[in-house]
Design an enzyme around this catalytic site. Structure first.
Site, PDB file in Angstrom:
ATOM      1  N   ALA A   8      55.815  16.428  80.041  1.00 21.31           N
ATOM      2  CA  ALA A   8      55.748  17.196  81.294  1.00 21.31           C
ATOM      3  C   ALA A   8      56.923  18.145  81.523  1.00 21.31           C
ATOM      4  O   ALA A   8      56.809  19.088  82.303  1.00 21.31           O
ATOM      5  CB  ALA A   8      55.629  16.238  82.479  1.00 21.31           C
ATOM      6  N   GLY A  10      58.280  20.216  79.414  1.00 19.94           N
ATOM      7  CA  GLY A  10      58.274  21.403  78.548  1.00 19.94           C
ATOM      8  C   GLY A  10      58.008  22.696  79.330  1.00 19.94           C
ATOM      9  O   GLY A  10      57.528  22.668  80.467  1.00 19.94           O
ATOM     10  N   ILE A  12      55.749  25.115  78.745  1.00 14.90           N
ATOM     11  CA  ILE A  12      54.321  25.293  79.035  1.00 14.90           C
ATOM     12  C   ILE A  12      53.850  24.204  80.003  1.00 14.90           C
ATOM     13  O   ILE A  12      53.162  24.483  80.989  1.00 14.90           O
ATOM     14  CB  ILE A  12      53.481  25.264  77.740  1.00 14.90           C
ATOM     15  CG1 ILE A  12      53.844  26.467  76.841  1.00 14.90           C
ATOM     16  CG2 ILE A  12      51.984  25.247  78.045  1.00 14.90           C
ATOM     17  CD1 ILE A  12      53.148  26.487  75.496  1.00 14.90           C
ATOM     18  N   LYS A  36      65.352  13.161  83.571  1.00 16.26           N
ATOM     19  CA  LYS A  36      64.436  14.299  83.443  1.00 16.26           C
ATOM     20  C   LYS A  36      63.254  14.158  84.406  1.00 16.26           C
ATOM     21  O   LYS A  36      62.792  15.137  84.993  1.00 16.26           O
ATOM     22  CB  LYS A  36      63.937  14.427  81.999  1.00 16.26           C
ATOM     23  CG  LYS A  36      65.015  14.921  81.066  1.00 16.26           C
ATOM     24  CD  LYS A  36      64.495  15.169  79.653  1.00 16.26           C
ATOM     25  CE  LYS A  36      65.639  15.681  78.777  1.00 16.26           C
ATOM     26  NZ  LYS A  36      65.215  16.123  77.463  1.00 16.26           N
ATOM     27  N   ILE A  57      57.678  10.134  71.263  1.00 14.00           N
ATOM     28  CA  ILE A  57      56.225  10.082  71.034  1.00 14.00           C
ATOM     29  C   ILE A  57      55.866   9.539  69.647  1.00 14.00           C
ATOM     30  O   ILE A  57      54.734   9.148  69.412  1.00 14.00           O
ATOM     31  CB  ILE A  57      55.573  11.480  71.199  1.00 14.00           C
ATOM     32  CG1 ILE A  57      56.208  12.513  70.250  1.00 14.00           C
ATOM     33  CG2 ILE A  57      55.681  11.955  72.635  1.00 14.00           C
ATOM     34  CD1 ILE A  57      55.489  13.854  70.230  1.00 14.00           C
ATOM     35  N   TYR A 162      56.972  23.776  61.070  1.00 13.82           N
ATOM     36  CA  TYR A 162      56.354  23.838  62.396  1.00 13.82           C
ATOM     37  C   TYR A 162      54.877  24.216  62.267  1.00 13.82           C
ATOM     38  O   TYR A 162      54.002  23.600  62.877  1.00 13.82           O
ATOM     39  CB  TYR A 162      57.089  24.823  63.317  1.00 13.82           C
ATOM     40  CG  TYR A 162      56.377  24.971  64.645  1.00 13.82           C
ATOM     41  CD1 TYR A 162      56.446  23.967  65.605  1.00 13.82           C
ATOM     42  CD2 TYR A 162      55.585  26.095  64.908  1.00 13.82           C
ATOM     43  CE1 TYR A 162      55.762  24.080  66.806  1.00 13.82           C
ATOM     44  CE2 TYR A 162      54.899  26.217  66.108  1.00 13.82           C
ATOM     45  CZ  TYR A 162      54.987  25.206  67.057  1.00 13.82           C
ATOM     46  OH  TYR A 162      54.291  25.326  68.231  1.00 13.82           O
ATOM     47  N   LYS A 166      51.728  21.600  63.280  1.00 13.04           N
ATOM     48  CA  LYS A 166      50.690  21.858  64.273  1.00 13.04           C
ATOM     49  C   LYS A 166      49.304  21.759  63.639  1.00 13.04           C
ATOM     50  O   LYS A 166      48.360  21.289  64.270  1.00 13.04           O
ATOM     51  CB  LYS A 166      50.896  23.226  64.927  1.00 13.04           C
ATOM     52  CG  LYS A 166      52.165  23.324  65.767  1.00 13.04           C
ATOM     53  CD  LYS A 166      52.262  22.264  66.866  1.00 13.04           C
ATOM     54  CE  LYS A 166      51.345  22.512  68.038  1.00 13.04           C
ATOM     55  NZ  LYS A 166      51.576  21.498  69.118  1.00 13.04           N
ATOM     56  N   VAL A 194      53.902  32.092  73.379  1.00 14.66           N
ATOM     57  CA  VAL A 194      53.718  32.022  74.827  1.00 14.66           C
ATOM     58  C   VAL A 194      55.000  32.511  75.513  1.00 14.66           C
ATOM     59  O   VAL A 194      56.078  31.965  75.289  1.00 14.66           O
ATOM     60  CB  VAL A 194      53.427  30.574  75.267  1.00 14.66           C
ATOM     61  CG1 VAL A 194      53.217  30.508  76.768  1.00 14.66           C
ATOM     62  CG2 VAL A 194      52.222  30.026  74.510  1.00 14.66           C
ATOM     63  N   SER A 211      60.140  30.420  72.345  1.00 14.56           N
ATOM     64  CA  SER A 211      59.349  31.657  72.411  1.00 14.56           C
ATOM     65  C   SER A 211      59.988  32.673  73.361  1.00 14.56           C
ATOM     66  O   SER A 211      60.207  33.836  73.000  1.00 14.56           O
ATOM     67  CB  SER A 211      57.895  31.361  72.795  1.00 14.56           C
ATOM     68  OG  SER A 211      57.821  30.477  73.903  1.00 14.56           O
TER      69      SER A 211
HETATM   70  P1  NDP Z   1      59.121  22.836  74.867  1.00 12.17           P
HETATM   71  O1  NDP Z   1      60.120  22.533  73.807  1.00 12.17           O
HETATM   72  O2  NDP Z   1      59.575  23.448  76.121  1.00 12.17           O
HETATM   73  O3  NDP Z   1      58.314  21.502  75.206  1.00 12.17           O
HETATM   74  C1  NDP Z   1      58.072  20.476  74.300  1.00 12.17           C
HETATM   75  C2  NDP Z   1      57.911  19.174  75.074  1.00 12.17           C
HETATM   76  O4  NDP Z   1      57.656  18.091  74.161  1.00 12.17           O
HETATM   77  C3  NDP Z   1      59.171  18.786  75.851  1.00 12.17           C
HETATM   78  O5  NDP Z   1      58.790  18.153  77.048  1.00 12.17           O
HETATM   79  C4  NDP Z   1      59.854  17.793  74.911  1.00 12.17           C
HETATM   80  O6  NDP Z   1      60.719  16.910  75.584  1.00 12.17           O
HETATM   81  C5  NDP Z   1      58.635  17.076  74.347  1.00 12.17           C
HETATM   82  N1  NDP Z   1      58.932  16.436  73.056  1.00 12.17           N
HETATM   83  C6  NDP Z   1      59.185  17.034  71.882  1.00 12.17           C
HETATM   84  N2  NDP Z   1      59.409  16.125  70.926  1.00 12.17           N
HETATM   85  C7  NDP Z   1      59.302  14.906  71.514  1.00 12.17           C
HETATM   86  C8  NDP Z   1      59.450  13.564  71.063  1.00 12.17           C
HETATM   87  N3  NDP Z   1      59.710  13.267  69.778  1.00 12.17           N
HETATM   88  N4  NDP Z   1      59.286  12.556  71.964  1.00 12.17           N
HETATM   89  C9  NDP Z   1      59.008  12.827  73.278  1.00 12.17           C
HETATM   90  N5  NDP Z   1      58.849  14.079  73.757  1.00 12.17           N
HETATM   91  C10 NDP Z   1      59.006  15.106  72.884  1.00 12.17           C
HETATM   92  O7  NDP Z   1      58.033  23.733  74.159  1.00 12.17           O
HETATM   93  P2  NDP Z   1      56.744  24.511  74.730  1.00 12.17           P
HETATM   94  O8  NDP Z   1      56.500  24.216  76.133  1.00 12.17           O
HETATM   95  O9  NDP Z   1      56.892  25.898  74.290  1.00 12.17           O
HETATM   96  O10 NDP Z   1      55.613  23.828  73.824  1.00 12.17           O
HETATM   97  C11 NDP Z   1      54.698  22.866  74.323  1.00 12.17           C
HETATM   98  C12 NDP Z   1      53.553  22.717  73.352  1.00 12.17           C
HETATM   99  O11 NDP Z   1      52.940  23.977  73.138  1.00 12.17           O
HETATM  100  C13 NDP Z   1      53.953  22.208  71.961  1.00 12.17           C
HETATM  101  O12 NDP Z   1      52.910  21.370  71.507  1.00 12.17           O
HETATM  102  C14 NDP Z   1      54.013  23.489  71.143  1.00 12.17           C
HETATM  103  O13 NDP Z   1      53.797  23.241  69.786  1.00 12.17           O
HETATM  104  C15 NDP Z   1      52.858  24.261  71.751  1.00 12.17           C
HETATM  105  N6  NDP Z   1      52.907  25.710  71.557  1.00 12.17           N
HETATM  106  C16 NDP Z   1      53.938  26.471  72.061  1.00 12.17           C
HETATM  107  C17 NDP Z   1      53.944  27.850  71.894  1.00 12.17           C
HETATM  108  C18 NDP Z   1      55.027  28.705  72.456  1.00 12.17           C
HETATM  109  O14 NDP Z   1      55.093  29.894  72.094  1.00 12.17           O
HETATM  110  N7  NDP Z   1      55.870  28.238  73.345  1.00 12.17           N
HETATM  111  C19 NDP Z   1      52.875  28.518  71.118  1.00 12.17           C
HETATM  112  C20 NDP Z   1      51.822  27.636  70.655  1.00 12.17           C
HETATM  113  C21 NDP Z   1      51.856  26.286  70.869  1.00 12.17           C
HETATM  114  P3  NDP Z   1      62.287  17.273  75.747  1.00 12.17           P
HETATM  115  O15 NDP Z   1      62.359  18.645  76.324  1.00 12.17           O
HETATM  116  O16 NDP Z   1      62.793  16.224  76.648  1.00 12.17           O
HETATM  117  O17 NDP Z   1      62.859  17.222  74.370  1.00 12.17           O
END
Ligand code: NDP
Length: 336
Positions: A8, A10, A12, A36, A57, A162, A166, A194, A211
């Site tokens: 939540a 992140g 996006i 957080k 995760i 990466y 995916k 994004v 991004s």
């Molecule tokens: P962010 O890095 O902002 O968000 C990623 C989220 O996943 C964060 O909440 C992070 O937690 C959590 N996370 C990552 N690894 C773990 C782990 N091992 N255990 C628990 N939580 C984890 O990235 P985005 O919002 O940009 O991306 C979100 C999704 O969208 C992803 O699946 C990404 O692949 C996909 N995506 C993004 C694009 C972009 O351009 N932004 C394009 C296409 C797809 P924390 O912050 O606490 O580490």
């Protein structure tokens, strides 16, 4: 209705949670730490949001306890996945967490998600083409295309890993529902790069998420600095959030991949938009070679997401709007 959303905090995901709450859904979000979770709760300031802690995760059974506490959830959005390119251990930092995270949440749904009707996975254009094919003008892609990179190949470097991560994670999801016929209906959302505002102004940091940093890094350059020309597809985070909601609200999206893109950009197009719209930055940032952006993107693969646009039925934002809104938010923060 209650939506259970992984990751939540992140970039996006925060935009998705905000959109869900505005649409009157209750949301249970997983976050890595209590700090957080409390931070996000404060930002959202809504009784409709609750959080559960899932520190990693990729650990076996990662989501079991969190999901078992929320039998009221009817929708599952899986957005958590590592998104960065900078690593010396691509397998353990990117590939394995993406695959294991997906399998773990699906297993948790099988065990504890008895009321879940729809499951949406945030995949990526990285599952549609490889980093190399994306930059190949002789190739064409649509919702049915797959990045068929092998596991071995994916371990070369952070970017390749990466893209591999995916595609393996999304494939694992489709394989899981094939083997588990009673599983809720699956929809994948596959965005290109994004961009757009953080859901909350206070979340603007000196360095933004991967991004958006492509845009932000341009305004941190001096007028004589050279910049690398990045290019690829673009889509607005607010449209991506809306698409995640429609992905589970609509029947027609079941079993589909929603390829979210509104065109292609090069860094030159972004800097042109910034120079045209922010007179206060004129002379402080580079100009590059204005107007050459359309030339740059000719070397990219062709994409067709007309089926997705038709299914979703709303207009995506232009690159101009996305870049302007992103920079506006950054400048507002800087002036504070
Ligand atoms: P962010 O890095 O902002 O968000 C990623 C989220 O996943 C964060 O909440 C992070 O937690 C959590 N996370 C990552 N690894 C773990 C782990 N091992 N255990 C628990 N939580 C984890 O990235 P985005 O919002 O940009 O991306 C979100 C999704 O969208 C992803 O699946 C990404 O692949 C996909 N995506 C993004 C694009 C972009 O351009 N932004 C394009 C296409 C797809 P924390 O912050 O606490 O580490």
């Amino acid at each position: 209705r209650t939506v259970f959303l992984t990751g939540a905090t992140g970039f996006i995901a925060q935009n998705i949670v905000k959109t869900l709450i505005e649409s009157d859904y209750n949301v249970v979000g997983t976050v890595r730490t209590e700090a957080k979770g409390d931070h996000l709760t404060k930002l959202l300031n809504s009784e409709k949001f609750k959080y559960e802690i899932v520190p990693d995760i990729s650990v076996d059974g990662a989501f079991d306890e969190a999901l078992s506490k929320h039998p009221e959830a009817t929708v599952l959005l899986h957005t958590a996945s590592p998104f960065f390119y900078d690593t010396t251990d691509p397998e353990n930092d990117l590939v394995l967490p993406a695959i294991r995270g997906t399998k773990n949440i699906m297993k948790a749904v099988t065990k504890f998600g008895k009321n879940i009707e729809r499951f949406v996975i945030t995949s990526s254009d990285a599952a549609i083409y490889s980093a190399e094919d994306e930059q190949d003008a002789t190739k064409s892609f649509d919702e049915l295309s797959w990045n068929n990179i092998t596991y071995e190949e994916s371990l070369t470097d952070g970017v390749t890993a990466y893209y591999g991560a995916k595609s393996f994670a999304e494939k694992a999801a489709w394989e899981y529902i094939e083997k588990n016929p009673g599983f809720p209906a699956l929809t994948a959302v596959n965005p290109v790069y994004v961009f757009g505002p953080q859901a909350f102004d206070s979340e603007v940091k000196d360095v933004l998420n991967v991004s958006n940093e492509l845009i932000n890094s341009l305004i941190n350059l001096g007028p004589n600095d050279k910049f690398e020309i990045d290019k690829g597809g673009f889509v607005d985070v607010r449209d991506v959030a809306k698409a995640h909601v429609l992905a589970f609200e609509k029947e027609e999206t079941i079993g589909k991949r929603l390829f979210l893109t509104n065109g292609q950009f090069s860094s030159q197009m972004m800097i042109d938009i910034i120079n045209e719209n922010f007179p206060e930055l004129k002379g402080k940032i580079p100009v590059g070679e204005p107007g050459t952006g359309p030339e740059h993107i000719k070397s990219l693969g062709r994409v067709d997401n007309s089926k997705t646009k038709q299914l979703l039925g709303f207009e995506f934002s232009s690159l101009d709007k996305i870049v302007v809104d992103t920079i506006k938010q950054v400048l507002a923060k800087k002036s504070k």
